[in-house]
Design a protein around this motif. Structure first.
Motif, short mmCIF file in Angstrom:
data_model
loop_
_atom_site.label_atom_id
_atom_site.label_comp_id
_atom_site.label_asym_id
_atom_site.label_seq_id
_atom_site.Cartn_x
_atom_site.Cartn_y
_atom_site.Cartn_z
N PHE A 1 62.54 61.66 -11.23
CA PHE A 1 62.99 62.87 -10.54
C PHE A 1 61.84 63.72 -10.02
CE2 PHE A 1 66.07 61.82 -13.90
CZ PHE A 1 67.08 61.39 -13.07
N SER A 2 60.64 63.19 -10.04
CA SER A 2 59.51 63.96 -9.52
C SER A 2 58.44 62.96 -9.09
CB SER A 2 58.96 64.90 -10.59
OG SER A 2 58.48 64.16 -11.68
N SER A 3 57.51 63.41 -8.27
CA SER A 3 56.38 62.55 -7.92
C SER A 3 55.14 63.39 -7.77
CB SER A 3 56.60 61.76 -6.64
OG SER A 3 57.88 61.85 -6.18
N ARG A 4 54.01 62.72 -7.86
CA ARG A 4 52.72 63.37 -7.79
C ARG A 4 52.13 63.12 -6.40
NH1 ARG A 4 49.00 65.09 -11.77
NH2 ARG A 4 50.61 64.91 -13.34
N VAL A 5 51.65 64.17 -5.76
CA VAL A 5 51.12 64.05 -4.41
C VAL A 5 49.62 64.37 -4.42
CG1 VAL A 5 51.20 65.01 -2.09
CG2 VAL A 5 53.31 64.68 -3.36
N LEU A 6 48.83 63.48 -3.84
CA LEU A 6 47.41 63.73 -3.68
C LEU A 6 47.21 64.39 -2.32
CD1 LEU A 6 44.56 63.08 -4.92
CD2 LEU A 6 44.54 61.09 -3.45
N MET A 7 46.60 65.59 -2.30
CA MET A 7 46.47 66.31 -1.05
C MET A 7 45.24 65.83 -0.28
SD MET A 7 47.89 70.05 -1.74
CE MET A 7 47.12 70.70 -3.18
N ILE A 8 45.24 66.02 1.04
CA ILE A 8 44.14 65.50 1.85
C ILE A 8 42.84 66.24 1.54
CG2 ILE A 8 45.51 64.61 3.76
CD1 ILE A 8 44.92 67.11 5.29
N ALA A 9 42.91 67.39 0.84
CA ALA A 9 41.70 68.13 0.52
C ALA A 9 41.03 67.62 -0.75
CB ALA A 9 42.02 69.61 0.37
N ASP A 10 41.67 66.69 -1.47
CA ASP A 10 41.07 66.16 -2.69
C ASP A 10 39.79 65.40 -2.35
OD1 ASP A 10 42.11 65.35 -5.73
OD2 ASP A 10 40.69 63.95 -4.85
N SER A 11 38.79 65.53 -3.22
CA SER A 11 37.51 64.90 -2.88
C SER A 11 37.58 63.38 -2.95
CB SER A 11 36.40 65.43 -3.78
OG SER A 11 36.78 65.28 -5.12
N ASN A 12 38.69 62.83 -3.49
CA ASN A 12 38.84 61.38 -3.51
C ASN A 12 39.65 60.87 -2.33
OD1 ASN A 12 37.43 60.45 -5.69
ND2 ASN A 12 39.08 60.95 -7.13
N HIS A 13 39.94 61.75 -1.37
CA HIS A 13 40.86 61.36 -0.31
C HIS A 13 40.16 61.41 1.05
CE1 HIS A 13 44.28 61.49 2.41
NE2 HIS A 13 44.96 60.96 1.43
N ALA A 14 40.51 60.48 1.90
CA ALA A 14 40.01 60.51 3.27
C ALA A 14 41.10 60.00 4.19
CB ALA A 14 38.77 59.65 3.41
N ILE A 15 41.14 60.49 5.42
CA ILE A 15 42.21 60.11 6.33
C ILE A 15 41.62 59.87 7.73
CG2 ILE A 15 42.71 62.60 6.44
CD1 ILE A 15 45.42 61.95 7.53
N PRO A 16 42.00 58.77 8.38
CA PRO A 16 41.50 58.51 9.73
C PRO A 16 42.14 59.46 10.73
CG PRO A 16 42.98 56.77 9.04
CD PRO A 16 42.82 57.68 7.87
N VAL A 17 41.32 60.15 11.54
CA VAL A 17 41.86 61.11 12.50
C VAL A 17 41.30 60.84 13.89
CG1 VAL A 17 42.19 62.98 10.85
CG2 VAL A 17 40.00 62.72 11.97
N GLN A 18 41.81 61.60 14.82
CA GLN A 18 41.48 61.44 16.23
C GLN A 18 41.46 62.85 16.83
OE1 GLN A 18 44.47 58.99 17.94
NE2 GLN A 18 42.98 57.80 19.10
N VAL A 19 40.49 63.13 17.71
CA VAL A 19 40.50 64.43 18.39
C VAL A 19 41.61 64.39 19.44
CG1 VAL A 19 39.19 66.00 19.85
CG2 VAL A 19 38.06 64.77 18.03
N ASN A 20 42.48 65.39 19.42
CA ASN A 20 43.64 65.37 20.30
C ASN A 20 43.23 65.44 21.77
OD1 ASN A 20 46.41 65.21 20.55
ND2 ASN A 20 46.64 67.43 20.75
N GLU B 1 38.84 73.24 3.55
CA GLU B 1 37.78 72.58 4.29
C GLU B 1 37.87 71.06 4.17
OE1 GLU B 1 33.78 74.41 4.56
OE2 GLU B 1 33.19 72.56 3.55
N LEU B 2 37.78 70.39 5.31
CA LEU B 2 37.63 68.94 5.34
C LEU B 2 36.29 68.65 5.98
CD1 LEU B 2 41.09 67.69 6.64
CD2 LEU B 2 40.33 67.89 4.30
#
Lengths: 157, 278
Positions: free
Chosen positions: B158-177, B193-194
Motif C-alpha cells: 500500500f505504499s512505495s518509496r520514490v527516489l527523487m531526481i535530486a538524490d546524489s545517486n540519481h541521474a537523468i538524461p535530458v535535452q535542452v528544449n 540544484e542539479l
C-alpha cells in the motif's frame, strides 16, 4: 507473563513504528529518536527471561522493510541491543534514570556505527548514517519513557 | 554463550544483506511484511489527514465560491490550449506517419499523495500512498504538476518509496528544449540544484534554458520538464563546463504527485538495458 502486559507491549510496538514513520518538518527530521529501540529496551528490562535474542528477527525484519534498508541490518542491530541489555539488566535496575540514559546513548550510538560499518562492507556506495543526534535525543527522552511506559508496567507485574 | 549467538546472527545478517544487495530474492519477503507495517503507516499520517479534512470541511461558502471561480477561469484557459493541442497532436501524428515513426499516445496516470519523507539527510527519498495493489512498479516515473520528480525504487502493498531526481545517486538524461542539446542531469543531494555533467565547453546551453527529459535512458518518458539552467561556467583549462540547474518539480512542497503508466518505458530494469535483453 499476563496477557494484558503482552497486549500493551504490542500496542507500544505499534506506536513506536507509527512514530518512526511520522512526518516531521525537514529542519528537525534528524531529531527522530530511535523509538523502536526504546520499546525493545522496555520489553527486555521487564521480562528478560521471555524476550531473548529471538525477538531480533521479527522486529529487525519489520524495521528493515519500514526503513528500506538492506534485509538483515536491523536484525543485527536489535540483536546487539538485546544482548547488551541481557548482559547488563541487573546493573541497569540499580542505576538511576540519568545513568540509564547514558547507557541508552552509548548503545544507540554504537549500533549506528555498526550499521554504517556493515552496510559499507556490503555496499561500496553506502551513505553515512546519522549517529550523534538520534542517540542523544533518545537518551534525552528516556526518562519520560521510563516514567510513563516502564514504571506502570513494572507495578502491574 | 549469548555473544556467540550474536556472532552467528551477525554472520547471517551480513549474508542476507549481501544477497539483498546483489539479487532480488527477498522482494517477496519485503512485500509480505509490507502488509504488516501498513496499519502503523496509516496511523502515522492520521493527524495530517485529519487536519486536512478539518480545513476542507470548515471552508466558508464565500471561499468555496471564489475558489470555484478561479478554477473555472483556469479551466477555460487550459481548455483553450487543449483545443489547439488536439489539432497539433493530429498534425504531429500525420507527420510522424510520413516519417514512419511510432506514434506517442497519451499516458495513463494515477494520482497519489506523499505519505512521508525519509528522515535520512543523506538521501532524498519520499514514500507515497500507492503500492503494489495499484499496479505500481519499480522504475515507474513520478511527476508533480511542474515536472519530473523521480522514480519508484521499492514497492510495498500500500505504499512505495520514490527516489527523487535530486538524490546524489540519481541521474537523468535530458535535452535542452530550445535546440535539443543532450546532457545528463545528476542530483547533488540539494533539492534545489542539479548538476549537468560532461557538458563540453562549446555546448550551446544558456542560463534560462528549459531542460526536458530525453527518454534516452529508457526509463523516463520523453518531453517532461526537468529543470531550468541557472548557471553556466566555462572554466578555461577544464575539459567540461560547469552547469547548474534548478529542478522544475517542487520536491520539498508537492503533496500530490502523478504516477505515469507508459507502455515500454520504465518497465525495463536497468540491468537489462546494458545486458542488451529488452
Amino acid at each position: 507473563m499476563r496477557g494484558s502486559v503482552l497486549g500493551l507491549f504490542l500496542l507500544y510496538l505499534f506506536g513506536a513504528f507509527a512514530l518512526e514513520h511520522a512526518p516531521m518538518p525537514e529542519m528537525i527530521s534528524w531529531l527522530q529518536p530511535a523509538w523502536v529501540m526504546l520499546v525493545v529496551t522496555i520489553m527486555v528490562l521487564l521480562a528478560p527471561q521471555v524476550f531473548g535474542l529471538w525477538l531480533a528477527f521479527p522486529i529487525g525484519l519489520l524495521m528493515d522493510v519500514e526503513q528500506g534498508t538492506l534485509i538483515g541490518v536491523h536484525v543485527l542491530l536489535v540483536a546487539i541491543h538485546i544482548v547488551i541489555l541481557q548482559l547488563l539488566y541487573r546493573r541497569i535496575y540499580l542505576f538511576n534514570v540519568l545513568q540509564q540514559s547514558l547507557v541508552i546513548f552509548l548503545m544507540i550510538m554504537a549500533e549506528r556505527i555498526v550499521q554504517y560499518w556493515t552496510t559499507a562492507m556490503v555496499d561500496s556506495q553506502a551513505m553515512p548514517v546519522p549517529m550523534l543526534w538520534p542517540a542523544l535525543i533518545s537518551a534525552v527522552i528516556w526518562p519520560w519513557i521510563y516514567a510513563l511506559l516502564y514504571r506502570p508496567l513494572r507495578r502491574m507485574q | 554463550m549469548q555473544i556467540q549467538r550474536v556472532a552467528v546472527i551477525a554472520i547471517i545478517a551480513l549474508t542476507t544483506m549481501w544477497v539483498d544487495k546483489s539479487y532480488d530474492w527477498f522482494q517477496p519477503v519485503r512485500y509480505a511484511l509490507g502488509y504488516l507495517i501498513a496499519p502503523s503507516q496509516s496511523v502515522a499520517v492520521l493527524p495530517m489527514s485529519m487536519s486536512e479534512w478539518m480545513g476542507e470541511s470548515t471552508l466558508s461558502r464565500r471561499e468555496l465560491l471564489t475558489e470555484t471561480h478561479r478554477l473555472e477561469a483556469r479551466n477555460f484557459a487550459l481548455e483553450r490550449k487543449a483545443q489547439r493541442m488536439a489539432s497539433l497532436e493530429a498534425e504531429n501524428m500525420a507527420l510522424r506517419n510520413l516519417l514512419s515513426a511510432s506514434e506517442k499516445v497519451d499516458e495513463r496516470v494515477l494520482v497519489t499523495s506523499v505519505l512521508a519523507v525519509d528522515p535520512d539527510p543523506y538521501t532524498q527519498q519520499i514514500i507515497i500512498d500507492k503500492g503494489g495493489s495499484n499496479d505500481v512498479f519499480v522504475g515507474q516515473p513520478v511527476l508533480d504538476s511542474n515536472g519530473l520528480l523521480g522514480q519508484v525504487i521499492e514497492v510495498l502493498p500500500f505504499s512505495s518509496r520514490v527516489l527523487m531526481i535530486a538524490d546524489s545517486n540519481h541521474a537523468i538524461p535530458v535535452q535542452v528544449n530550445r535546440n535539443g542539446v543532450r546532457a545528463i542531469a545528476a542530483g547533488t543531494g540539494d533539492l534545489h540544484e542539479l548538476n549537468l555533467i560532461y557538458v563540453p565547453n562549446t555546448a550551446d546551453i544558456q542560463v534560462g534554458d528549459l531542460l526536458v527529459s530525453s527518454g534516452l535512458g529508457g526509463r523516463y518518458p520523453k518531453g517532461y520538464p526537468v529543470a531550468t539552467v541557472t548557471k553556466v561556467d566555462n572554466i578555461p583549462g577544464k575539459s567540461f563546463a560547469s552547469v547548474k540547474a534548478e529542478p522544475s518539480a517542487q520536491m520539498d512542497r508537492s503533496r500530490h504527485l502523478l504516477l505515469v503508466f507508459e507502455e515500454g518505458a520504465g518497465r525495463v530494469p536497468p540491468e537489462a538495458l546494458w545486458k542488451g535483453k529488452r
